[in-house]
Design an enzyme around this catalytic site. Structure first.
Site, PDB file in Angstrom:
ATOM      1  N   ASP A   1     -34.640  -2.062   1.890  1.00  0.00           N
ATOM      2  CA  ASP A   1     -33.925  -3.372   2.353  1.00  0.00           C
ATOM      3  C   ASP A   1     -32.825  -2.860   3.937  1.00  0.00           C
ATOM      4  OD1 ASP A   1     -31.251  -2.135   1.518  1.00  0.00           O
ATOM      5  OD2 ASP A   1     -31.230  -3.691  -0.571  1.00  0.00           O
ATOM      6  N   LEU A   2     -32.601  -3.952   4.986  1.00  0.00           N
ATOM      7  CA  LEU A   2     -31.984  -4.146   5.805  1.00  0.00           C
ATOM      8  C   LEU A   2     -30.772  -2.627   5.934  1.00  0.00           C
ATOM      9  CD1 LEU A   2     -32.215  -4.879   8.546  1.00  0.00           C
ATOM     10  CD2 LEU A   2     -30.188  -6.409   7.687  1.00  0.00           C
TER      11      LEU A   2
END
Length: 247
Positions: A112-113
């Site tokens: 994820d980010l």
């Protein structure tokens, strides 16, 4: 075009496109459903269509070449990058930061980010899908920094799995590496890796994840690969770890 009912069926077109590095098999099926794929001048209407030697495939009118040799790369993802080819909000993605000499690749799963560390990349979408499946049995290992009071007994209980907000997560190994004040580093391992799994599980234990680094995906290690760097896995090593891969 090869008839799906014939004896000489060749290879399913979605799998072929995945091996050619066009997209994952699932995304290739979506491309077919949206009418973007043609085979020998005829629009493909079903993902069960098969490709034979010499067939000509077009996507949006552009020809697709023969699948090349399966290749795999290790990539050290930085925090702050999305694992996607395009983001509607215009946020930076890992694929915008790839070296220009790299062919079109897809990621094996995602980070994820705000997560960082090892991300595997391949030019073979079918391989990416295979390696993402829990049935592959490969352990993903992480270093996780959390804020809060860690209960070793609750960490140990994660080996039996846990349900968070109605979602069942499989066995997770989690141990304390070090603690300083209200911050601890944990060694975490899991085989499945659902969306934001570690962050959600830690939150269920009253812990805030402040840093998450993947250090291994099966036999492949992050090692000392610098942030943002890409390194190809030696073909010999790839064949040894995945004997059914390679053409």
């Amino acid at each position: 075009m090869t008839n799906p009912e014939s004896g000489e069926r060749g290879e399913r077109i979605a799998k072929y496109l995945a091996r050619a590095g066009v997209a994952s098999r699932r995304d290739a099926e979506r491309m077919i459903e949206s009418g973007r794929v043609a085979l020998n001048g005829t629009k493909v209407l079903h993902p069960a269509t098969f490709v034979a030697a010499g067939d000509i495939i077009l996507i949006d009118g552009n020809p697709i070449g023969e699948p090349s040799r399966t290749r795999l790369w290790r990539y050290h993802k930085r925090a702050g990058l999305l694992t996607t080819h395009r983001d509607p909000e215009g946020r930076p993605t890992i694929f915008e930061r790839m070296p220009p000499e790299l062919p079109r690749v897809v990621s094996v799963g995602r980070l994820d980010l705000n997560s960082e560390g090892l991300l595997l990349l391949t030019n073979d979408g079918a391989l990416a899908r295979q390696l993402e499946l829990p049935t592959t049995g490969w352990l993903r290992r992480y270093r996780v920094r959390v804020h809060g009071t860690v209960d070793p007994a609750r960490l140990a209980a994660l080996k039996g799995g846990i349900v968070v907000d109605g979602v069942r997560y499989g066995p997770i190994s989690a141990e304390i590496d070090s603690t300083k004040g209200s911050n601890s580093w944990l060694a975490v391992g899991l085989n499945e890796g659902k969306n934001r799994e570690i962050r959600k599980v830690m939150a269920a234990l009253g812990l805030e994840t402040t840093r998450l680094i993947r250090i291994a995906y099966g036999p492949f290690q992050l090692g000392n690969l610098p942030r943002g760097a890409v390194a190809e896995v030696n073909p010999k090593v790839l064949r040894e770890q995945l004997p059914k891969v390679g053409r």
